[in-house]
Design a protein around this motif. Structure first.
Motif, PDB file in Angstrom:
ATOM      1  N   ALA A   9       4.337  -1.697   6.991  1.00  0.00           N
ATOM      2  CA  ALA A   9       3.076  -1.117   7.475  1.00  0.00           C
ATOM      3  C   ALA A   9       3.337   0.343   7.832  1.00  0.00           C
ATOM      4  CB  ALA A   9       2.602  -1.882   8.714  1.00  0.00           C
ATOM      5  N   PRO A  10       2.276   1.139   8.026  1.00  0.00           N
ATOM      6  CA  PRO A  10       2.513   2.504   8.500  1.00  0.00           C
ATOM      7  C   PRO A  10       3.212   2.457   9.857  1.00  0.00           C
ATOM      8  CG  PRO A  10       0.204   2.185   7.891  1.00  0.00           C
ATOM      9  CD  PRO A  10       0.852   0.843   7.865  1.00  0.00           C
ATOM     10  N   LEU A  11       3.987   3.505  10.117  1.00  0.00           N
ATOM     11  CA  LEU A  11       4.728   3.570  11.380  1.00  0.00           C
ATOM     12  C   LEU A  11       3.765   3.627  12.567  1.00  0.00           C
ATOM     13  CD1 LEU A  11       7.747   3.621  11.561  1.00  0.00           C
ATOM     14  CD2 LEU A  11       7.685   6.121  11.614  1.00  0.00           C
ATOM     15  N   CYS A 120     -13.449   5.389   3.414  1.00  0.00           N
ATOM     16  CA  CYS A 120     -12.749   4.091   3.503  1.00  0.00           C
ATOM     17  C   CYS A 120     -12.984   3.297   2.225  1.00  0.00           C
ATOM     18  CB  CYS A 120     -13.290   3.277   4.667  1.00  0.00           C
ATOM     19  SG  CYS A 120     -12.799   3.893   6.234  1.00  0.00           S
ATOM     20  N   ALA A 121     -12.640   3.870   1.074  1.00  0.00           N
ATOM     21  CA  ALA A 121     -13.011   3.243  -0.197  1.00  0.00           C
ATOM     22  C   ALA A 121     -11.910   2.409  -0.828  1.00  0.00           C
ATOM     23  CB  ALA A 121     -13.474   4.321  -1.178  1.00  0.00           C
ATOM     24  N   THR A 122     -10.643   2.668  -0.442  1.00  0.00           N
ATOM     25  CA  THR A 122      -9.539   1.951  -1.100  1.00  0.00           C
ATOM     26  C   THR A 122      -8.435   1.633  -0.082  1.00  0.00           C
ATOM     27  OG1 THR A 122      -8.188   3.892  -1.603  1.00  0.00           O
ATOM     28  CG2 THR A 122      -9.902   3.326  -3.202  1.00  0.00           C
ATOM     29  N   ASP A 123      -7.402   0.982  -0.605  1.00  0.00           N
ATOM     30  CA  ASP A 123      -6.251   0.633   0.232  1.00  0.00           C
ATOM     31  C   ASP A 123      -5.222   1.765   0.310  1.00  0.00           C
ATOM     32  OD1 ASP A 123      -7.231  -1.885   0.715  1.00  0.00           O
ATOM     33  OD2 ASP A 123      -6.115  -2.830  -0.907  1.00  0.00           O
ATOM     34  N   ALA A 124      -5.476   2.882  -0.340  1.00  0.00           N
ATOM     35  CA  ALA A 124      -4.461   3.938  -0.480  1.00  0.00           C
ATOM     36  C   ALA A 124      -3.814   4.408   0.838  1.00  0.00           C
ATOM     37  CB  ALA A 124      -5.031   5.136  -1.233  1.00  0.00           C
ATOM     38  N   PRO A 125      -4.572   4.573   1.948  1.00  0.00           N
ATOM     39  CA  PRO A 125      -3.943   5.207   3.128  1.00  0.00           C
ATOM     40  C   PRO A 125      -2.714   4.482   3.677  1.00  0.00           C
ATOM     41  CG  PRO A 125      -6.329   5.159   3.378  1.00  0.00           C
ATOM     42  CD  PRO A 125      -6.011   4.347   2.160  1.00  0.00           C
ATOM     43  N   CYS A 126      -2.757   3.164   3.743  1.00  0.00           N
ATOM     44  CA  CYS A 126      -1.691   2.427   4.445  1.00  0.00           C
ATOM     45  C   CYS A 126      -0.614   1.844   3.539  1.00  0.00           C
ATOM     46  CB  CYS A 126      -2.307   1.291   5.275  1.00  0.00           C
ATOM     47  SG  CYS A 126      -3.257   1.884   6.699  1.00  0.00           S
ATOM     48  N   THR A 127      -0.821   1.858   2.240  1.00  0.00           N
ATOM     49  CA  THR A 127       0.153   1.191   1.355  1.00  0.00           C
ATOM     50  C   THR A 127       1.377   2.064   1.082  1.00  0.00           C
ATOM     51  OG1 THR A 127      -0.977   2.005  -0.610  1.00  0.00           O
ATOM     52  CG2 THR A 127      -1.578  -0.195   0.158  1.00  0.00           C
ATOM     53  N   ASN A 147       9.240   3.254   2.046  1.00  0.00           N
ATOM     54  CA  ASN A 147       8.519   2.997   3.303  1.00  0.00           C
ATOM     55  C   ASN A 147       7.035   3.321   3.162  1.00  0.00           C
ATOM     56  OD1 ASN A 147      10.710   2.250   5.204  1.00  0.00           O
ATOM     57  ND2 ASN A 147      11.470   4.285   4.641  1.00  0.00           N
ATOM     58  N   ASN A 148       6.240   2.791   4.079  1.00  0.00           N
ATOM     59  CA  ASN A 148       4.810   3.127   4.131  1.00  0.00           C
ATOM     60  C   ASN A 148       4.663   4.449   4.892  1.00  0.00           C
ATOM     61  OD1 ASN A 148       5.103   0.351   3.432  1.00  0.00           O
ATOM     62  ND2 ASN A 148       2.929   0.095   3.822  1.00  0.00           N
ATOM     63  N   PRO A 149       3.462   5.070   4.846  1.00  0.00           N
ATOM     64  CA  PRO A 149       3.305   6.379   5.494  1.00  0.00           C
ATOM     65  C   PRO A 149       3.725   6.381   6.970  1.00  0.00           C
ATOM     66  CG  PRO A 149       1.417   5.893   4.122  1.00  0.00           C
ATOM     67  CD  PRO A 149       2.250   4.648   4.130  1.00  0.00           C
ATOM     68  N   ASP A 150       4.190   7.555   7.418  1.00  0.00           N
ATOM     69  CA  ASP A 150       4.645   7.684   8.809  1.00  0.00           C
ATOM     70  C   ASP A 150       3.482   7.581   9.788  1.00  0.00           C
ATOM     71  OD1 ASP A 150       7.474   8.337   8.372  1.00  0.00           O
ATOM     72  OD2 ASP A 150       6.668  10.090   7.344  1.00  0.00           O
ATOM     73  N   PHE A 151       2.330   8.097   9.385  1.00  0.00           N
ATOM     74  CA  PHE A 151       1.210   8.162  10.336  1.00  0.00           C
ATOM     75  C   PHE A 151      -0.115   8.146   9.573  1.00  0.00           C
ATOM     76  CE2 PHE A 151      -1.281  11.121  13.353  1.00  0.00           C
ATOM     77  CZ  PHE A 151      -1.709  10.055  14.140  1.00  0.00           C
ATOM     78  N   ASN A 239     -11.232  -2.261   6.139  1.00  0.00           N
ATOM     79  CA  ASN A 239     -11.061  -1.601   4.831  1.00  0.00           C
ATOM     80  C   ASN A 239      -9.740  -0.852   4.740  1.00  0.00           C
ATOM     81  OD1 ASN A 239     -13.659  -2.433   4.391  1.00  0.00           O
ATOM     82  ND2 ASN A 239     -14.491  -0.416   3.884  1.00  0.00           N
ATOM     83  N   THR A 240      -9.322  -0.251   5.852  1.00  0.00           N
ATOM     84  CA  THR A 240      -8.164   0.652   5.784  1.00  0.00           C
ATOM     85  C   THR A 240      -6.866  -0.073   6.139  1.00  0.00           C
ATOM     86  OG1 THR A 240      -9.666   2.395   6.526  1.00  0.00           O
ATOM     87  CG2 THR A 240      -7.322   2.911   6.522  1.00  0.00           C
ATOM     88  N   TYR A 241      -6.825  -0.684   7.327  1.00  0.00           N
ATOM     89  CA  TYR A 241      -5.558  -1.271   7.778  1.00  0.00           C
ATOM     90  C   TYR A 241      -5.382  -2.719   7.304  1.00  0.00           C
ATOM     91  CZ  TYR A 241      -1.446  -2.139  10.587  1.00  0.00           C
ATOM     92  OH  TYR A 241      -0.156  -2.432  10.976  1.00  0.00           O
ATOM     93  N   LEU A 242      -6.358  -3.576   7.641  1.00  0.00           N
ATOM     94  CA  LEU A 242      -6.184  -5.001   7.303  1.00  0.00           C
ATOM     95  C   LEU A 242      -6.064  -5.191   5.792  1.00  0.00           C
ATOM     96  CD1 LEU A 242      -8.759  -6.615   9.764  1.00  0.00           C
ATOM     97  CD2 LEU A 242      -6.274  -6.626   9.969  1.00  0.00           C
ATOM     98  N   SER A 243      -6.911  -4.502   5.054  1.00  0.00           N
ATOM     99  CA  SER A 243      -6.873  -4.659   3.602  1.00  0.00           C
ATOM    100  C   SER A 243      -5.633  -3.991   3.004  1.00  0.00           C
ATOM    101  CB  SER A 243      -8.149  -4.076   2.976  1.00  0.00           C
ATOM    102  OG  SER A 243      -8.111  -4.216   1.584  1.00  0.00           O
ATOM    103  N   GLY A 244      -5.296  -2.799   3.492  1.00  0.00           N
ATOM    104  CA  GLY A 244      -4.139  -2.074   2.937  1.00  0.00           C
ATOM    105  C   GLY A 244      -2.830  -2.773   3.232  1.00  0.00           C
ATOM    106  N   VAL A 245      -2.607  -3.074   4.507  1.00  0.00           N
ATOM    107  CA  VAL A 245      -1.360  -3.748   4.889  1.00  0.00           C
ATOM    108  C   VAL A 245      -1.375  -5.186   4.358  1.00  0.00           C
ATOM    109  CG1 VAL A 245       0.068  -4.483   6.842  1.00  0.00           C
ATOM    110  CG2 VAL A 245      -1.098  -2.276   6.915  1.00  0.00           C
ATOM    111  N   GLY A 246      -2.575  -5.799   4.363  1.00  0.00           N
ATOM    112  CA  GLY A 246      -2.699  -7.158   3.825  1.00  0.00           C
ATOM    113  C   GLY A 246      -2.332  -7.216   2.351  1.00  0.00           C
ATOM    114  N   ALA A 247      -2.882  -6.335   1.551  1.00  0.00           N
ATOM    115  CA  ALA A 247      -2.597  -6.350   0.107  1.00  0.00           C
ATOM    116  C   ALA A 247      -1.128  -6.008  -0.166  1.00  0.00           C
ATOM    117  CB  ALA A 247      -3.510  -5.371  -0.617  1.00  0.00           C
ATOM    118  N   ASP A 248      -0.620  -5.036   0.570  1.00  0.00           N
ATOM    119  CA  ASP A 248       0.769  -4.617   0.384  1.00  0.00           C
ATOM    120  C   ASP A 248       1.723  -5.804   0.575  1.00  0.00           C
ATOM    121  OD1 ASP A 248       1.783  -2.196  -0.404  1.00  0.00           O
ATOM    122  OD2 ASP A 248       2.502  -1.621   1.580  1.00  0.00           O
ATOM    123  N   ASN A 249       1.439  -6.597   1.600  1.00  0.00           N
ATOM    124  CA  ASN A 249       2.347  -7.693   1.958  1.00  0.00           C
ATOM    125  C   ASN A 249       1.863  -9.060   1.477  1.00  0.00           C
ATOM    126  OD1 ASN A 249       4.365  -6.268   3.805  1.00  0.00           O
ATOM    127  ND2 ASN A 249       2.401  -5.608   4.634  1.00  0.00           N
TER     128      ASN A 249
END
Ligand SMILES: [Zn+2]
Length: 364
Positions: A9-11, A120-127, A147-151, A239-249
């Motif tokens: 996940a992002p730091l 908030c259109a895609t999973d890009a920020p947190c993956t 690693n995922n993004p620092d912030f 859209n941003t965290y749950l979906s991004g971190v969810g899809a990543d993992n």
């Protein structure tokens, strides 16, 4: 790492109204020289607020308005600026392309990376990956990072003032998350980051789906009226965290393969997340699960204006065969589905969703 569970996940993740005013205080330990890679509209909506957060600091800030896609040529240009200007921190400000370009630039130059999504259109920020294109806009590769993004910082005011079509598309992308992860979990497939799927990942994915159902419609109305409400904040997080971190993992399955199949046509279609949502209905048909679940997902999609028919996706019945062929090429995430799926089966499922949905809309 098939037998090893993996969570990434992002730091650090910060979200809320006026969050941008606190941008600098959260990353002041990262360094003193900043490069902001911004889309044109993102620059306009965030520049003054970002600058306010830096006031009285002894830092260098360079803003580059970025008009293109995350291509190898654009990344090279940004890398040169990082080296010439002795940049410590790369900040991606905007949607998927600016974010993916920033992540790649920071990775190649071994710099810290912060992300300010303005839609908030895609999973890009947190993956922990980027989609990279060639300079002629054709797909090049997925670039995976260690690693995922620092912030990641999302200012809810910015999202409330962005066009609603992005929020809706993001809900479509987020809609696939739980069902794709569930399908991967059933077959012990690997996550997007090539790890075993943890219970923690499944919990995030399930919460993502429940949040969409609970708050999606109200969030859309809030955004239409530029209001930051608890429902809008819940959907921004979904859209941003749950979906991004969810899809990543959690992993991908039919929904995203359907989207990739649609892009193979090379024509203008509905946005990424809108196609993913239709692909989720296709997956539910292929899984032959309970009708109530299919109906619940479809009711939700209808309530927020996600596409129910092929016409709304932007493709025709004649396109469906090519979409199915491209969705089923080796390596596609569709093969994570239990029992796998043939081109013919997929083709029929895509057409069946269209027929069922026409019937549904006619009886509304
Ligand atoms: Zn997606």
């Amino acid at each position: 790492m098939k037998n090893l569970l993996l969570m990434r996940a992002p730091l650090k993740y910060i979200q809320g109204a006026d969050a941008l005013k606190h941008f600098y205080e959260n990353i002041k330990d990262f360094g003193d020289n900043f490069l902001f890679i911004c889309s044109n509209s993102a620059y306009k909506s965030t520049h003054d607020l970002i600058e306010e957060s830096f006031k009285d600091s002894k830092t260098k800030r360079i803003y580059k308005v970025f008009g293109g896609i995350s291509s190898t040529g654009e990344i090279e240009k940004m890398r040169k600026i990082v080296r010439d200007e002795k940049i410590d921190v790369v900040v991606g400000v905007g949607g998927g392309s600016a974010i993916d370009t920033s992540k790649a630039t920071a990775y190649y130059e071994h710099k810290r990376i912060a992300i300010i999504p303005t839609v908030c259109a895609t999973d890009a920020p947190c993956t922990g990956l980027s989609v990279i294109y060639n300079d002629d806009h054709s797909f090049n590769t997925y670039l995976f990072y260690p690693n995922n993004p620092d912030f990641v910082l999302v200012d809810s005011n910015v999202i409330a003032n962005a066009p609603t079509k992005f929020l809706v598309a993001g809900m479509g992308d987020a809609l696939g998350t739980y069902f794709e992860a569930r399908a991967c979990y059933k077959t012990s497939s690997l996550s997007l980051e090539n790890g075993g799927i943890s219970l923690s990942a499944m919990a995030l994915c399930e919460l993502c789906y429940k949040t969409l159902i609970k708050c999606g419609k109200e969030a859309l109305i809030s955004c239409e009226n530029h209001l930051v409400t608890p429902e809008l904040d819940a959907i921004i997080e979904a859209n941003t965290y749950l979906s991004g971190v969810g899809a990543d993992n959690g992993g991908l399955c039919v929904s995203h393969s359907f989207y990739n199949g649609v892009t193979s046509l090379g024509k203008k279609t509905a946005m990424h997340g809108a196609c993913v949502a239709y692909g989720t209905l296709v997956q539910l048909v292929l899984e032959n699960g309970c009708k109530e679940e299919f109906n619940k997902v479809r009711d939700f999609m209808h309530s927020v204006g996600l596409p129910l028919t092929l016409e709304e996706v932007g493709i025709t019945k004649e396109d469906v065969h090519q979409v199915a062929v491209a969705s089923c090429v080796p390596g596609e995430s569709i093969h994570n589905l239990s029992g796998d799926v043939s081109v013919k089966e997929l083709e029929q499922a895509i057409l069946l969703v269209d027929a069922l949905d026409h019937d549904y809309l006619n009886n509304k």
